[in-house]
Write an enzyme that holds these catalytic residues in place. Sequence first.
Site, PDB file in Angstrom:
ATOM      1  N   ASN A 271       0.941  -1.296  -0.046  1.00  0.00           N
ATOM      2  CA  ASN A 271       0.197   0.036  -0.113  1.00  0.00           C
ATOM      3  C   ASN A 271       0.982   1.296   0.163  1.00  0.00           C
ATOM      4  OD1 ASN A 271      -1.795   2.055   0.518  1.00  0.00           O
ATOM      5  ND2 ASN A 271      -2.255   1.391   2.522  1.00  0.00           N
TER       6      ASN A 271
ATOM      7  N   LYS B 135       0.136   4.253  -0.234  1.00  0.00           N
ATOM      8  CA  LYS B 135      -0.493   5.535   0.292  1.00  0.00           C
ATOM      9  C   LYS B 135      -0.391   6.703  -0.593  1.00  0.00           C
ATOM     10  CE  LYS B 135      -0.101   2.983   4.761  1.00  0.00           C
ATOM     11  NZ  LYS B 135       0.062   3.203   6.169  1.00  0.00           N
TER      12      LYS B 135
ATOM     13  N   HIS C 129      -9.506   1.283   4.930  1.00  0.00           N
ATOM     14  CA  HIS C 129      -8.210   1.284   5.508  1.00  0.00           C
ATOM     15  C   HIS C 129      -8.392   2.287   6.600  1.00  0.00           C
ATOM     16  CE1 HIS C 129      -3.885   2.660   6.535  1.00  0.00           C
ATOM     17  NE2 HIS C 129      -3.635   1.291   5.877  1.00  0.00           N
TER      18      HIS C 129
ATOM     19  N   GLU D 227      -6.882   4.607   7.951  1.00  0.00           N
ATOM     20  CA  GLU D 227      -6.353   6.155   7.525  1.00  0.00           C
ATOM     21  C   GLU D 227      -7.740   6.653   6.914  1.00  0.00           C
ATOM     22  OE1 GLU D 227      -2.704   5.525   5.765  1.00  0.00           O
ATOM     23  OE2 GLU D 227      -1.722   4.623   7.630  1.00  0.00           O
TER      24      GLU D 227
ATOM     25  N   GLU E 161      -5.170  -5.088  10.543  1.00  0.00           N
ATOM     26  CA  GLU E 161      -4.020  -3.960  10.728  1.00  0.00           C
ATOM     27  C   GLU E 161      -4.491  -3.168  12.057  1.00  0.00           C
ATOM     28  OE1 GLU E 161      -2.139  -2.908   6.603  1.00  0.00           O
ATOM     29  OE2 GLU E 161      -3.798  -1.259   7.185  1.00  0.00           O
TER      30      GLU E 161
ATOM     31  N   GLY F 182       3.144   1.874  11.008  1.00  0.00           N
ATOM     32  CA  GLY F 182       3.846   3.066  10.926  1.00  0.00           C
ATOM     33  C   GLY F 182       4.643   3.348  11.972  1.00  0.00           C
TER      34      GLY F 182
ATOM     35  N   SER G  20       3.500  -2.366  10.172  1.00  0.00           N
ATOM     36  CA  SER G  20       4.989  -2.435  10.419  1.00  0.00           C
ATOM     37  C   SER G  20       5.568  -3.699   9.954  1.00  0.00           C
ATOM     38  CB  SER G  20       5.502  -2.184  11.907  1.00  0.00           C
ATOM     39  OG  SER G  20       5.106  -0.843  12.471  1.00  0.00           O
TER      40      SER G  20
HETATM   41  P1  13P Z   1       3.399   0.225   7.698  1.00  0.00           P
HETATM   42  O1  13P Z   1       3.671  -0.937   6.892  1.00  0.00           O
HETATM   43  O2  13P Z   1       4.050   1.360   7.214  1.00  0.00           O
HETATM   44  O3  13P Z   1       3.283   0.246   9.219  1.00  0.00           O
HETATM   45  O4  13P Z   1       1.852   0.307   6.949  1.00  0.00           O
HETATM   46  C1  13P Z   1       0.788  -0.629   7.068  1.00  0.00           C
HETATM   47  C2  13P Z   1      -0.170  -0.142   6.476  1.00  0.00           C
HETATM   48  O5  13P Z   1      -1.009   0.810   6.571  1.00  0.00           O
HETATM   49  C3  13P Z   1      -0.617  -0.902   5.237  1.00  0.00           C
HETATM   50  O6  13P Z   1      -1.928  -0.539   4.866  1.00  0.00           O
END
Ligand code: 13P
Length: 252
Positions: A12, A14, A99, A101, A169, A175, A214
Amino acid sequence: MIKNKKLLIAGNWKMNGFKKNLSVISLLIKYIKLKKLKSSEILICPPNTLIDSFSNLAKRSKLLIGAQDCSENETGAFTGEVSPSMLKDSGAQAVILGHSERREYQEESNKLIHAKAKNSLKNDLLTIVCVGESLIQKKNQNTLRVIGEQLKKSLPDKINPNNLVIAYEPIWAIGSGLIPDNADIYKVHSFISNKLNSRYGNKSKKIKILYGGSVNKKNALSILSIKYVDGALVGGASLKFSDFKAILDFCN
Ligand code: 13P
């Protein structure tokens, strides 16, 4: 190397990436060709602006290209929105929905994610629905209750199990460099598997459950080895070819 599992490793991106990042995709395509993957699938979900060029590059390869969101509507007066059929038109084969976010910054509800999932499944996109608890929910021991509710309300009744994927997740792991311990990942993934089984019966065996948050080259092998983990949804580590490749090296 993980044997006996048909893994899906999804990146992803983003809101990262410009045309100049085309080289990452070219390297990935070359790597996939050389590696001769037997059963694992690799997916990259860049911003919408890159789907067309990435999918053109990936045309004759096994690399799948997807989006990070879609509209619940088909077409019409919905400024700024992009429908599943439009994503397909630009070459996407998959979409990430719900997601954390988007749940947080765009205030997406389970109801909206349900409508989007219904629409993307109707359009035959590989549909990755994300679920996961916040740190406070975890501390209050509400993880399974929250995830149970997200699954119940975000997933449509009518599904094609080949096209539905769930991504667990934990919000606090995204992150942050923090990850749940393996026993906790197992607990949540087996819970999701049970919920899918009681809702969709035998069909549910085909639904992959990914872990995200992560994931990196150091922890990937251990996470991917856990029972009920069918792959990973990778954020930061999918942006750099060498980091992502180190995770893909575990795939067969
Ligand atoms: P990270 O791997 O940067 O923690 O992000 C995970 C994520 O949100 C994947 O959709």
